[in-house]
Design a protein around this motif. Structure first.
Motif, short mmCIF file in Angstrom:
data_model
loop_
_atom_site.label_atom_id
_atom_site.label_comp_id
_atom_site.label_asym_id
_atom_site.label_seq_id
_atom_site.Cartn_x
_atom_site.Cartn_y
_atom_site.Cartn_z
N UNK A 212 3.94 -5.90 4.65
CA UNK A 212 2.91 -6.66 5.43
C UNK A 212 2.20 -5.66 6.58
N UNK A 213 2.71 -4.96 7.11
CA UNK A 213 2.18 -4.09 8.12
C UNK A 213 1.36 -2.94 7.32
N UNK A 214 1.78 -2.70 6.19
CA UNK A 214 0.80 -1.57 5.41
C UNK A 214 -0.50 -2.41 5.25
N UNK A 228 -9.56 -7.00 -1.70
CA UNK A 228 -9.16 -8.22 -2.52
C UNK A 228 -7.61 -8.52 -2.50
N UNK A 229 -7.11 -9.42 -2.78
CA UNK A 229 -5.79 -9.73 -2.68
C UNK A 229 -4.99 -8.87 -3.35
N UNK A 230 -5.44 -8.34 -4.76
CA UNK A 230 -4.90 -7.35 -5.41
C UNK A 230 -4.80 -6.00 -4.83
N UNK A 231 -5.91 -5.66 -4.21
CA UNK A 231 -6.00 -4.53 -3.55
C UNK A 231 -5.11 -4.16 -2.19
N UNK A 232 -4.90 -5.51 -1.48
CA UNK A 232 -4.06 -5.27 -0.44
C UNK A 232 -2.73 -5.38 -0.81
N UNK A 233 -2.51 -6.10 -1.96
CA UNK A 233 -0.89 -6.06 -2.50
C UNK A 233 -0.63 -4.68 -2.98
N UNK A 234 -1.51 -3.78 -3.38
CA UNK A 234 -1.29 -2.32 -3.85
C UNK A 234 -1.17 -1.82 -2.68
N UNK A 235 -1.63 -1.84 -1.63
CA UNK A 235 -1.40 -1.19 -0.29
C UNK A 235 0.06 -1.51 0.26
N UNK A 236 0.31 -2.89 -0.02
CA UNK A 236 1.79 -3.13 0.53
C UNK A 236 2.77 -2.73 -0.61
N UNK A 237 2.58 -2.25 -1.84
CA UNK A 237 3.67 -2.06 -2.67
C UNK A 237 4.26 -3.06 -3.20
N UNK A 238 3.43 -4.14 -3.65
CA UNK A 238 4.11 -5.36 -4.06
C UNK A 238 3.03 -5.88 -5.02
#
Length: 319
Positions: A212-214, A228-238
Motif C-alpha cells: 500500500x505504501x508503494x 488505473x487500479x491495475x497500474x497501482x497494483x503493479x506498483x504494489x506488486x499485487x
C-alpha cells in the motif's frame, strides 16, 4: 515526494511558532484549545506534569516530547496540585508562551523552586485541507526520552533550542525550517512505532504496509500520471483485486477515490499559492481538459476553480 512530506506540505500553513520557556516552581500554565493548529511541548530540563482536560495526568521528564495534533487544550504544571493551591501561577486566559515565536528565553517566574525549561510551540494547519492521515492521530502523542533512541529527534530539538536561546545571523530562516523538521520527525517516529497486527486498519497500518505504501508513494510522486487500479497494483506488486481490497481496507477509500481526492487537494493548494493559469494546474494534477478538471474540482470542493481562487484566502504571503 513521499506521503508524509506531502501531507505536511499541503496541510501546514503560515509560520510555525515556538518559544524557549524557563519556569520556576511553583508554576502552572494553561494552554487553551486552538482549533486549526497542532502544538508540542518538549522538556529540556527538569520535569513537570501535563494535565489533559479529560484524562489522567502525565508525568514528563527531561527529553520527553509531547505532540497535540488537534490543538487540544491542556495544562503544564510543576505538580498536579499546583493550579489548585496556587492559581495565581496561571497567566490570564489566552496568553500563550508561543503566541509569536521567540528569539530568546521567556522567563516565567513562579517561585524559588526547581527550574523546568520547556521548548513549546505550535503549527498552523488548514482545516479545509487536513489529510485523513492527520485526522486519525490521537489527541495526545507522548514520546518518552530513551537514551540512544531517536537520535534524529534529539538532534533537531537541540538545534532548535540553541537557536532560540542564542539567536544569531540567519536564525529567522533556521527556526521555521527546524520546526518543520521537528514535526516530520515526530510523525515519522510515531508511525514507525505503531505495532503491526493482523487485521489492523488505518493510516498507521497503511504506512507500515509495503504494498500500500508503494502505491501511495506512486500517487504522490506523480499525481498527473494516468493511474488505473491495475497500474497501482503493479506498483504494489499485487494482482488487481487483492490490491484494491487491501488499499481500501487500510486507507479507508478505494485507490482511484484517494487519487482523485489527492489531485483536488493538490489543485486547491496550487490555486491558493500561485497565479499559474488553470490549464497548467489541470495538467499538473492529471487533466488534459480544463473543463474536466473544473467539473472534478467543483464536485470535490463545491465551487469552480476560478471562484475558489478569488474567494479563498491566498497563501502566497504565508507559504
Amino acid at each position: 515526494m513521499d506521503v508524509l512530506s506531502d501531507v505536511v506540505a499541503v496541510t501546514r500553513t503560515g509560520r510555525p511558532r515556538s518559544a524557549h520557556v524557563r519556569w520556576h516552581a511553583p508554576w502552572g500554565q494553561q494552554f487553551a484549545a486552538v482549533p486549526g493548529s497542532a502544538g508540542f511541548q518538549i522538556i529540556l530540563q527538569g520535569s513537570c506534569w501535563l494535565l489533559p482536560p479529560d484524562a489522567e495526568p502525565v508525568q514528563l521528564d527531561t527529553g520527553d516530547v509531547v505532540f497535540l495534533p488537534h490543538g487540544s487544550g491542556h495544562t503544564l504544571a510543576d505538580t498536579p496540585e499546583t493550579l489548585l493551591t496556587a492559581p495565581d501561577c496561571a497567566p490570564d486566559e489566552g496568553q500563550q508562551p508561543y503566541s509569536t515565536y521567540a528569539l530568546d528565553t521567556v522567563d516565567r517566574s513562579g517561585g524559588g523552586g526547581p527550574v523546568t525549561v520547556v521548548l513549546c510551540g505550535a503549527y498552523e494547519l488548514d482545516p479545509s485541507r487536513t489529510h485523513p492521515l492527520l485526522r486519525t492521530l490521537p489527541d495526545l502523542i507522548h514520546l518518552p526520552a530513551h537514551p540512544g533512541r531517536r537520535p534524529e529527534l534529539r538532534s533537531a530539538v537541540e538545534l532548535l533550542a540553541a537557536e532560540l536561546e542564542s539567536p544569531r545571523l540567519g536564525t529567522d530562516a533556521v527556526v521555521p525550517a527546524l520546526l518543520d523538521t521537528l514535526l516530520l520527525y515526530i510523525l515519522r517516529i510515531w508511525f514507525d512505532e505503531q505495532p503491526s497486527q493482523a487485521n489492523t486498519r488505518g493510516w498507521a497500518a497503511a504506512l507500515n504496509d509495503p504494498p500500500v505504501t508503494a502505491a501511495l508513494h506512486a500517487i504522490h510522486r506523480d499525481p498527473a500520471a494516468p493511474w488505473t487500479v491495475a497500474g497501482l497494483a503493479e506498483e504494489a506488486g499485487l494482482s488487481r483485486a487483492p490490491f484494491a481490497r487491501r488499499f481500501a481496507m487500510l486507507v479507508g477509500q478505494p485507490p482511484l477515490g484517494y487519487l482523485t481526492w489527492w489531485r483536488m487537494t493538490t489543485a486547491a493548494r496550487l490555486l491558493r499559492t500561485s497565479d499559474v493559469p488553470l490549464r497548467s494546474i489541470a495538467a499538473q494534477v492529471g487533466y488534459t481538459s480544463e473543463f474536466a478538471f473544473a467539473h472534478a474540482f467543483k464536485r470535490t470542493h463545491g465551487t469552480a476553480p476560478g471562484t475558489y481562487r478569488r474567494t479563498e484566502p491566498s497563501l502566497l504571503s504565508k507559504a
